[in-house]
Enzyme design. Sequence first.
Site, PDB file in Angstrom:
ATOM      1  N   GLU A  87       0.807  -1.220   0.000  1.00 48.79           N
ATOM      2  CA  GLU A  87       0.000   0.000   0.000  1.00 48.79           C
ATOM      3  C   GLU A  87       0.840   1.270   0.000  1.00 48.79           C
ATOM      4  O   GLU A  87       0.318   2.358  -0.240  1.00 48.79           O
ATOM      5  CB  GLU A  87      -0.928   0.006   1.220  1.00 48.79           C
ATOM      6  CG  GLU A  87      -2.069  -1.003   1.156  1.00 48.79           C
ATOM      7  CD  GLU A  87      -3.066  -0.694   0.054  1.00 48.79           C
ATOM      8  OE1 GLU A  87      -3.133   0.473  -0.387  1.00 48.79           O
ATOM      9  OE2 GLU A  87      -3.771  -1.618  -0.381  1.00 48.79           O
ATOM     10  N   GLU A 118       7.169 -22.134   7.764  1.00 52.68           N
ATOM     11  CA  GLU A 118       7.576 -21.219   8.824  1.00 52.68           C
ATOM     12  C   GLU A 118       8.586 -21.849   9.776  1.00 52.68           C
ATOM     13  O   GLU A 118       9.212 -21.161  10.581  1.00 52.68           O
ATOM     14  CB  GLU A 118       6.370 -20.726   9.618  1.00 52.68           C
ATOM     15  CG  GLU A 118       5.715 -21.763  10.504  1.00 52.68           C
ATOM     16  CD  GLU A 118       4.525 -21.198  11.259  1.00 52.68           C
ATOM     17  OE1 GLU A 118       4.530 -21.304  12.486  1.00 52.68           O
ATOM     18  OE2 GLU A 118       3.606 -20.641  10.620  1.00 52.68           O
TER      19      GLU A 118
END
Length: 307
Positions: A87, A118
């Site tokens: 953004e 992960e």
Amino acid sequence: MKNLQQRGHLLTEQVNPNSHNLDQLSSLELVDLFNQEDKQTLKAIASSRLQLAQAVDMTTKALSQGGKLFYVGAGTSGRLGVLDAAECPPTFCTSPELVQGIIAGGANALLRSSEDLEDSWEDGNEAIASHNITNLDVIVGITAGGTTPYVHGALEGAKQRAAKTIFITCVPVEQFSIKVDVDIRLLVGPELLSGSTRLKAGTVTKMALNILSTGVMVRLGKVYGNRMIDVAIKNSKLRDRALRIIEDLTELSRDEAEELLNKSGDSVKLALLMHWSNLKKEEGDRVLSEYQGNLRAAMKNVSFSTE
């Protein structure tokens, strides 16, 4: 690090006493309970205000000296980092390289669950190496439960390169400690659905990232008042926003604002400087460059200032 096979002691893994009958609630009762629990996110942000401000100041200094900001995470935490980074270019007209999100599993993990990835400390460490991190950069390790190996591998790689480090987690330091430059603990308590950290933990993490990235961009001069003067004009909605900003701040008509924006090369910031100072585009560009793009600072040092 604690034994990663035993995580029941972590706050994010504990059972929430307020939702023991979750599967027996009506839809309205579910909504009300979520609404009540989500209030914990505001309290957590308030409790971390000093650390968040420290993170903003440290990151602002780093970026003003040529550094970059990297978010690192896995699963929900990684996706939130990528979202916030993505953004920044349309909102603040930054290059895609200035703020980046690194997620375990890469782009595929944005669309499909990749929880197994992960667990690799080495992959996180390698991700830092592959992004050519330097001592000018800031690395934000995001892990709701605090123990994600991928994130810790990345943070260790960042430290080895003398980069600044920020840790964002939702467990208290008593349950998991780490040595970083800024340690942010967003303690929202156990989730309504036990262990589902995409809920309160995800919400409060997004709030923290909103504050960090926006705060840094404000401090870097990419905002005038509360106006998005560095908006990247990529579509009709953003062009309308740019024109309204110019109209509101200059009291020009729509047509006059359009003409000014065109003359500036679609730069709201430059258009405002040109209008307030009577500078031509080339001279306005030079002045803004001299003041690192900070419109308010530039206006204090040219004639016809509005101050």
